[in-house]
Design an enzyme around this catalytic site. Sequence first.
Site, PDB file in Angstrom:
ATOM      1  N   HIS A   1       0.849  -1.269  -0.022  1.00  0.00           N
ATOM      2  CA  HIS A   1       0.084  -0.033   0.184  1.00  0.00           C
ATOM      3  C   HIS A   1       0.763   1.315   0.075  1.00  0.00           C
ATOM      4  O   HIS A   1       0.498   2.415  -0.517  1.00  0.00           O
ATOM      5  CB  HIS A   1      -0.872  -0.090   1.086  1.00  0.00           C
ATOM      6  CG  HIS A   1      -2.062  -0.972   1.294  1.00  0.00           C
ATOM      7  ND1 HIS A   1      -1.747  -2.283   1.580  1.00  0.00           N
ATOM      8  CD2 HIS A   1      -3.396  -1.051   0.859  1.00  0.00           C
ATOM      9  CE1 HIS A   1      -2.869  -2.977   1.517  1.00  0.00           C
ATOM     10  NE2 HIS A   1      -3.817  -2.090   1.230  1.00  0.00           N
TER      11      HIS A   1
ATOM     12  N   ASP B   1      -4.521  -6.394  -7.875  1.00  0.00           N
ATOM     13  CA  ASP B   1      -4.903  -5.603  -6.395  1.00  0.00           C
ATOM     14  C   ASP B   1      -5.139  -4.042  -6.510  1.00  0.00           C
ATOM     15  O   ASP B   1      -4.990  -3.747  -7.685  1.00  0.00           O
ATOM     16  CB  ASP B   1      -3.673  -5.666  -5.404  1.00  0.00           C
ATOM     17  CG  ASP B   1      -3.962  -5.675  -3.933  1.00  0.00           C
ATOM     18  OD1 ASP B   1      -5.083  -5.435  -3.599  1.00  0.00           O
ATOM     19  OD2 ASP B   1      -3.123  -6.084  -3.141  1.00  0.00           O
TER      20      ASP B   1
END
Length: 491
Positions: free
Chosen positions: A185, A257
Amino acid sequence: MNDEITRLARGTLLPAFSGASAPRWLLAELERGLGGVTLFAINGNVPGTEALAALTAELRKAGDVPLVAIDEEGGDVTRLGGHLTGSPYPGNAALGAVDDPALTRRVYRSLGAELAEVGVNLNFAPSVDVNSAADNPVIGTRSFGADAALVSRHAAAAVTGTQEAGVAACAKHFPGHGATVEDSHLGVPVVHAGLDLLDRRELPPFRAAIEAGSRAVMTAHLNLPAITGGVPATLSPEAITGLLRGRLGYEGVIVTDALDMDGASGATGIPEAGVRALLAGADLLCLGAREYDDSVRAMLAAIGEAVRTGRLPLERLADAAERTRRLKEWLGGAGPAAVDRPAGMEAARRAVRVSGEPPGWSTAPLVVELESAGNIAVGPTPWGLGPWAPDAVRATGAVEEAAPVLDRAAGRGLVIVLRDAHRHSGQRALTNALLAARPDAVVVEMGLPVWAPEGAVHLATYGAAQANAQAAAERLGLAPEGGARAAAGHR
């Protein structure tokens, strides 16, 4: 031709939206052939089961079998109501500790049944990463374990159980996020593994998931220099087309993702990352939690420009559309399966590992829970034993907190609740300070039990889901088996 390009491009997108009802722009995009949506609890998309069922019915009315995707792993990563109360199902680490693939299959079948009941048809689970790095900041208890063979047998069981409920499983995070010590992230993790090591460690669970018929596989935003040459796997033809399609022979849908993660788009922006992912061989683009109508328009423009200039072959878009069509054609073909929440509690109880003999208490002990910063994937999910304890407090993990905790615990038992203490020096320091004065205290680890203080009675739950907490509370006598939460006293 432009209309055809836009139609095909729209079918590759899984944007997000805000609120518990579908905005007009989303309904209009679904009518035009949008691939589907990804639901996020942080966006207010999951207010409750009845409201969610009404929302997904609205989406289906607008679209032609839209994909409705969610991250529902059970355990610490939970969206289907568990973000408010904690999941009634333990996560993968607990299932791996039990090591009963039939039970894993039951748990995932029940999870799938709950998703199917509210109209979710694509679950971004299971995580089939082999958690070989104990300090992994983003996988941890989301993995079945550190052994490739164990992870493989549970990957197959989880895929089978999910799809028996008519919900498509999505094995993630290809080619394996378990050896990373950085969160994708926030950056691009590096995995220093050549093909031989990948074949032994990361790839076997994906092979098992594929052999079990997983309808989707999710890519990871990590760099394997020996394979991808510095490019994140999501954007790498060598990883997606070479490894996943070629070496593993996977023919199903490949979904990225979330592209808003720095590991995918930090250097290029989301539209360019989406184009590169399609070029690499991905079929569906998960845009991210805050990517709404503006992002859809930007993605359509970027994909359209890439096709018109010859950079992205139209045949690649058509291939993605065909794979997605086959996925939608499959949806709902199995089931309906029955919800089986007792499977969750059975797994949580069997996962508890106890070192030493927990004492019996004549009065309720003080429960002190040491704060632990969760990762972005987990989110702000409630955890701890407080709901079963008449007196529970939170501590930040500063050694200076030992004195007031000891004063409050005077004359009664003390339970110290940790979460991934091996990753938090403050948790370890405060625990040692408390145990120096109270060697009779009980330590409960609700993350991975990598660290444990010597000589203390120690319980490991392998997860912080509601089911894990209840199982620990039962073992400590804070609740009878199947016992309800305490009526008061929790913060």
